[in-house]
Design an enzyme around this catalytic site. Structure first.
Site, mmCIF file in Angstrom:
data_model
loop_
_atom_site.group_PDB
_atom_site.id
_atom_site.type_symbol
_atom_site.label_atom_id
_atom_site.label_comp_id
_atom_site.label_asym_id
_atom_site.label_seq_id
_atom_site.Cartn_x
_atom_site.Cartn_y
_atom_site.Cartn_z
ATOM 1 N N THR A 85 -1.083 -2.947 5.380
ATOM 2 C CA THR A 85 -1.344 -1.757 6.193
ATOM 3 C C THR A 85 -2.286 -0.848 5.428
ATOM 4 O O THR A 85 -1.925 -0.311 4.379
ATOM 5 C CB THR A 85 -0.034 -1.025 6.506
ATOM 6 N N TYR A 108 13.802 3.005 21.531
ATOM 7 C CA TYR A 108 13.387 4.000 20.552
ATOM 8 C C TYR A 108 13.644 5.430 21.005
ATOM 9 O O TYR A 108 13.030 6.373 20.502
ATOM 10 C CB TYR A 108 11.921 3.802 20.137
ATOM 11 N N LEU A 109 14.563 5.588 21.942
ATOM 12 C CA LEU A 109 15.031 6.923 22.305
ATOM 13 C C LEU A 109 16.455 7.118 21.792
ATOM 14 O O LEU A 109 17.265 7.787 22.424
ATOM 15 C CB LEU A 109 14.986 7.128 23.826
ATOM 16 N N GLU A 119 12.112 -4.683 9.789
ATOM 17 C CA GLU A 119 13.077 -5.156 8.800
ATOM 18 C C GLU A 119 14.372 -5.510 9.510
ATOM 19 O O GLU A 119 14.841 -4.794 10.388
ATOM 20 C CB GLU A 119 13.302 -4.093 7.727
ATOM 21 N N LYS A 147 -2.019 -0.928 13.733
ATOM 22 C CA LYS A 147 -0.734 -0.758 13.045
ATOM 23 C C LYS A 147 -0.391 0.720 12.882
ATOM 24 O O LYS A 147 0.731 1.149 13.174
ATOM 25 C CB LYS A 147 -0.769 -1.441 11.683
ATOM 26 N N SER A 196 18.750 8.952 19.452
ATOM 27 C CA SER A 196 18.734 10.165 18.630
ATOM 28 C C SER A 196 19.734 10.041 17.493
ATOM 29 O O SER A 196 20.612 9.181 17.505
ATOM 30 C CB SER A 196 19.069 11.377 19.487
ATOM 31 N N CYS A 208 7.972 2.060 5.771
ATOM 32 C CA CYS A 208 6.809 1.948 6.661
ATOM 33 C C CYS A 208 6.543 3.227 7.452
ATOM 34 O O CYS A 208 5.544 3.905 7.215
ATOM 35 C CB CYS A 208 6.994 0.764 7.616
ATOM 36 N N THR A 218 0.864 -1.188 0.000
ATOM 37 C CA THR A 218 0.000 0.000 0.000
ATOM 38 C C THR A 218 0.898 1.235 0.000
ATOM 39 O O THR A 218 1.065 1.899 1.024
ATOM 40 C CB THR A 218 -0.932 0.026 1.224
ATOM 41 N N LEU A 257 6.134 -6.249 11.606
ATOM 42 C CA LEU A 257 7.487 -6.707 11.319
ATOM 43 C C LEU A 257 8.493 -5.567 11.354
ATOM 44 O O LEU A 257 8.222 -4.473 10.869
ATOM 45 C CB LEU A 257 7.550 -7.359 9.938
#
Length: 436
Positions: free
Chosen positions: A121, A251-252, A150, A206, A254, A262, A85, A148
């Site tokens: 998605t 995910y912090l 990658e 998602k 920088s 995605c 998509t 997922l």
């Protein structure tokens, strides 16, 4: 159980091979003849750890095959819809043409009781239209979004941190959920949460998850901008706030920001759908999340220019990384290549190296220089820019070894992944992004 997977791109190829590895009889369907030929020969058309091994084992066992003919999906009890998509040209909304075309092609082969499990998605509300389209066949729709990463796609398929199944209320919906529970039985028995929701909620999961991750990444990059102005260190800041269990350290990280196929398109499509629903103000912050992310690329280029005394024309710059992340050859919306192209536009002699993505990068950006060998890329460089944190760069490259190859010991750490103290101690001019 007999399964079909419609669409054998990144998502579909991994899903088909993984489902065969746990004992299902799987046929993957795709319109791309070259892709199907490669998959049928056990060759992954993209780089993904463990995928080639799974493909070869599935083909050898007879449980996995690929075809260009939708009729070969007939007889499967569950059909996974895994087509792409992409973002609409000239807009932010998702292009659903491939989803609708795949459903239309599949409809003649659906039987009463079949389950069509949507993994693509899509914007919230898509499932209701697909459900109405397949209703005359007696098949039932369930929405089963993918999560997922990658580079970790095989692991995430076989050992997911959650399985979400969106079904309509009633007996047929309950039956579809139980069929999918059986499909994923090994993961469920291993402890993966199996969450049954309505279809709209499953569609939202998602997009909401990616919007949250993108926001967290852009938040710490916004803090990096402030840290640079204040003389603070954003890495230490992230460590400090990450100890708060309400926030967490993941995910912090920088640096140069996120890319790939995605997060960027998904947050834009999520915001576009919110606008269509008349609730654009609810996710207005996502526009700033996107802007912060793109701004980090500007900042990375400026750091390189400043590190080279304000002029990059004629200077050799080694760019370590082409894929948007390690353990992948995906160059879609790659911050690494964006920075490389911009530096080339300023007159720098840019040489890019990457363990997996050189061929893909060269096909799209032939104006750049490329070296498969990391040391050859470093040789004679006036500046080294780390933009994808492969182990070959962040762990297995010493400042002493690199120092013997370069012309000037200037390193720009676009991912804040190097040991700054070690590189400085070896005589390098180290430049992080919001990092002292």
């Amino acid at each position: 159980m007999r399964l079909s997977v419609i669409g054998c791109g990144y998502l579909g190829a991994v899903h088909a091979a993984a489902m065969a590895s746990i004992g299902h009889d799987v046929v993957g369907i795709d319109v791309d003849e070259q892709k199907v030929a490669a998959l049928s020969a056990g060759t992954a058309p993209f780089f993904e750890p463990q995928l080639a091994e799974l493909l070869q084992a599935g083909l050898a066992s007879g449980r996995l095959r690929f075809s260009t003919h939708m009729a070969d999906a007939a007889g499967a009890g569950v059909h996974f819809l895994a087509v792409g998509t992409p973002q609409l040209a000239g807009g932010h909304a998702a292009d659903l043409r491939f989803v609708h075309a795949a459903v239309d092609d599949l409809v003649p082969h659906l039987r009463p009781g079949d389950v069509l499990a949507g993994k693509s998605t899509v914007p919230v509300g898509t499932a209701s239209g697909i459900s109405a389209r397949i209703a005359p066949t007696g098949a039932v729709l369930a929405w089963n979004p993918e999560f997922l990463r990658e580079g970790w796609a095989v692991h995430d398929t076989l050992a997911p941190d959650r399985i979400v199944v969106g079904v309509s209320s009633g007996e047929s919906g309950e039956r579809a959920a139980e069929i999918l529970r059986e499909v994923y039985r090994p993961a469920v028995e291993a402890g993966a949460p199996f969450l049954v929701t309505d279809p709209a909620t499953a569609e939202l999961v998602k997009g909401a998850a990616n919007a949250f991750l993108a926001t967290k990444i852009s938040f710490i990059n916004a803090m990096a901008e402030i840290a640079e102005a204040a003389g603070a260190d954003v890495t230490l800041l992230a460590d400090a706030i990450g100890h708060d269990t309400r926030i967490g350290r993941r995910y912090l990280g920088s640096g140069i920001g996120f890319g790939g196929g995605c997060l960027p398109k998904d947050i834009r499509a999520f915001a576009a759908r919110a606008e269509e629903l008349g609730r654009g103000e609810s996710v207005g912050f996502l526009h700033e999340v996107d802007a912060i992310n793109l701004r980090r690329r500007d900042r990375a280029v400026q750091i390189v220019v400043d590190a080279l005394g304000g002029l990059v024309f004629g200077k050799r710059v080694a760019v370590l990384g082409a894929a948007f992340k390690p353990f992948s050859d995906d160059i879609r919306d790659s911050p690494a290549l964006d920075v490389a192209v911009r530096l080339r536009g300023l007159g720098a002699d840019v040489v890019v190296t990457d363990p997996a993505a050189i061929d893909n990068a060269r096909a799209v950006h032939p104006q750049l220089g490329y070296e498969r060998d990391r040391d050859e890329a470093l040789r004679g460089a006036h500046a080294v820019v780390v933009v994808t944190e492969w182990d070959e760069y962040r762990r297995h490259l010493s400042p002493e070894h690199a120092g013997a190859l370069v012309s000037a010991r200037v390193v720009v750490d676009g991912r804040n992944c190097l040991d700054a103290a070690a590189w400085r101690a070896a005589g390098w001019a180290y430049h992080g992004m919001g990092r002292r």
